[in-house]
Motif scaffolding. Structure first.
Motif, short mmCIF file in Angstrom:
data_model
loop_
_atom_site.label_atom_id
_atom_site.label_comp_id
_atom_site.label_asym_id
_atom_site.label_seq_id
_atom_site.Cartn_x
_atom_site.Cartn_y
_atom_site.Cartn_z
N ARG A 1 3.54 7.18 -10.91
CA ARG A 1 3.19 5.78 -11.17
C ARG A 1 3.97 5.16 -12.32
NH1 ARG A 1 -3.16 6.34 -11.65
NH2 ARG A 1 -2.48 8.27 -12.60
N THR B 1 -2.16 1.95 -10.39
CA THR B 1 -3.05 3.09 -10.17
C THR B 1 -2.83 3.74 -8.82
OG1 THR B 1 -4.80 1.67 -9.30
CG2 THR B 1 -4.82 2.09 -11.67
N LEU B 2 -2.05 3.11 -7.95
CA LEU B 2 -1.79 3.65 -6.61
C LEU B 2 -0.37 4.18 -6.53
CD1 LEU B 2 -2.92 3.92 -3.64
CD2 LEU B 2 -1.75 1.77 -3.17
N SER C 1 0.85 -1.18 0.00
CA SER C 1 0.00 0.00 0.00
C SER C 1 0.89 1.23 0.00
CB SER C 1 -0.90 0.00 1.23
OG SER C 1 -0.11 0.13 2.40
N ASP D 1 -8.02 -5.17 -5.74
CA ASP D 1 -8.31 -3.95 -6.50
C ASP D 1 -7.09 -3.03 -6.44
OD1 ASP D 1 -9.20 -1.37 -7.31
OD2 ASP D 1 -11.26 -1.91 -6.83
N GLN E 1 -6.72 -0.03 -6.64
CA GLN E 1 -6.89 1.24 -5.94
C GLN E 1 -6.32 1.17 -4.52
OE1 GLN E 1 -10.82 3.34 -6.56
NE2 GLN E 1 -11.38 1.32 -7.34
#
Length: 485
Positions: free
Chosen positions: A419, A411-412, A139, A151, A153
């Motif tokens: 990115r 995407t994170l 994360s 996911d 995200q």
């Protein structure tokens, strides 16, 4: 239903396991009195390491003993008696509690997801890389990481990097950091003296990091800075280049992957409790144990180029090495960077709060990698500096674009790094680290080279446009970059 019947052998085994469980609690008291648990006790950590004894230059015998202890911890399968699991702590790098109850002791997403470091770092040997099955989910990392979905995200899926030569990488990063920060200091001094802005190019060990403009008021304009954070601390570890040191990497990973909380971040100094995760085990991992794991990782030998036994392979590899340079790949994958000193100071000088630092101890330990046999075979330049054959530049680059988006498919964001920007992967050991790509979803080197975009798009196009024989020769050479020849 008929009652279950046990054989004589299974009954004896059951009694033995029960005896081990019953013996575990008294063993912990015995350890406090200076003894160690019996060898059959169900604990991975049999004996603690007093960090106060790790000071100054370690002689070869003591260094080798510390490395051996670090290997044992790296390969150990931690149990709940050690403190494995984190029922009330997240995977976040800052001590953070869960927002909702934990349903599983282990899970593949937010973790804990492994019993031992070597569960993932094991190909072709302990400390190596890992296959797709050992991918992790990372994360942003600063705060609570309660997620249970793939996911994108919520997390980025990443493959496991190998750690061979990691001590040399960190030493290079420390020296580059010192050089760049000295250049910044000199530019600020000149700007104050001259009363006007001073622009200074930043470069270290043959790698350009752009430029800064120092202002007379002591501030700095970083608009032209390239491939490094604005504090000019080079963070050489992870695909995004966001981990400063092996110590930081180890402290983070112990909590994240195993639920083992190192005291230097989760202990009473920072959290006010010796059992932050609330699993009933105090001071799960001390500074001495972290140091042993750092010593083991820092001492892993540098990968080298192997010489194939097959004559045709040798000829193709020799041709492929030249093609690698002709395609412009060396602009990022530099064959070697010079290193002034092999003295690895632990704890290091540029970590942040929550990781033990040089200033936190009276006298840091020094692991002299020059004492290790493999280090004596490293090449040196005319100035006597070690030439670290990493095939990298320890710099972040933009390697994806609209035409070639494969490497920019996340995407994170992570630690404020864009990115489509990643640290140049060191190619040493490449032949032993398949599959490839940031999430291990590229099965061949051909796919991986072709996928390069952004700053590497011209080299990738040149490769794709090359005759098949030349592409094959390049692969032949890359396949000689081995962890264990």
């Amino acid at each position: 239903m008929k009652p279950k019947r046990f054989s004589c052998l299974s009954s004896k085994l059951t009694l033995a396991l029960l005896a081990g469980c019953l013996a575990a609690a008294p063993a912990r008291f015995a350890e406090a009195e200076g003894n160690t648990p019996p060898p059959w006790a169900e604990r991975a950590i049999q004996q603690r390491i007093d960090h106060a004894t790790l000071r100054g230059h370690l002689i070869k015998r003591d260094l080798e003993a510390l490395i051996a202890s670090g290997r044992e911890l790296f390969e150990a399968r931690f149990t709940t008696l050690d403190g494995a699991g984190r029922p009330h702590a997240t995977q976040a790098i800052i001590p953070t509690r869960h927002r909702r109850p934990v349903q599983h002791a282990f899970q593949r997403l937010a973790g804990p997801d492994a019993n031992a470091c070597a569960s993932c770092h094991n190909e072709p040997a302990t400390g190596g890389a890992g296959g797709f099955v050992s991918n992790v989910f990372v994360s942003e990392g600063f705060e609570s990481a309660d997620f249970d979905t793939t996911d994108p995200q919520f997390s980025n899926e990443r493959g496991t990097n190998h750690l061979f030569g990691a001590g040399l990488i960190e030493l290079l990063a420390r020296e580059i950091t010192a050089e760049l920060q000295a250049q910044r200091g000199m530019a600020l001094k000149r700007a104050r003296a001259m009363g006007k802005p001073v622009t200074a190019d930043l470069a270290a060990k043959g790698v350009s990091f752009g430029a800064i403009t120092a202002l007379p008021d002591g501030s700095v304009d970083f608009a032209k800075l390239e491939g490094i954070d604005s504090d000019l601390v080079l963070r050489p570890f992870s695909q995004k280049g966001v981990m400063t040191s092996l110590r930081q990497f180890t402290v983070n990973a112990l909590n994240d992957h195993h639920g083992m909380q190192p005291s230097e971040r989760w202990g009473a100094r920072w959290t006010g409790t010796a059992d932050f995760d609330g699993d009933g085990v105090d001071e799960e991992f001390g500074a001495g144990e972290v140091s042993a794991m750092v010593a083991f990782q820092a001492s892993l030998p540098a990968p080298r180029q192997a010489v194939p036994d097959d004559a045709a392979w040798r000829a193709a590899a020799e041709k492929g090495r030249k093609i690698f340079a002709d395609l412009g790949c060396e602009s990022c994958h530099k064959p070697a960077l010079p290193l002034d000193s092999l003295a690895f100071v632990d704890p290091g000088p540029v970590d942040t709060a929550g990781t033990l630092r040089t200033g936190d101890v009276d006298r840091p330990a020094i692991y002299d990698l020059a004492l290790l046999d493999w280090a004596k075979t490293l090449p040196r330049d005319e100035k006597g500096r070690v030439l670290v054959p990493l095939f990298g530049d320890l710099k972040r680059h933009r390697i994806a674009d609209q035409a070639n988006p494969a490497f920019g498919n996340e995407t994170l964001g992570q630690r404020f790094v864009e990115r489509d920007v990643f640290m140049t992967s060191e190619l040493w050991g490449l032949a032993d680290t398949a599959p490839y790509g940031h999430r291990g979803d590229m099965t061949t080197l051909h796919e991986t080279i072709s996928a390069h975009g952004g700053e590497a798009s011209e080299s990738a196009k040149a490769y794709r446009d090359s005759p098949e024989a030349e592409r094959s020769a390049l692969i032949a050479w890359l396949k000689t970059l081995r962890i264990e020849p």
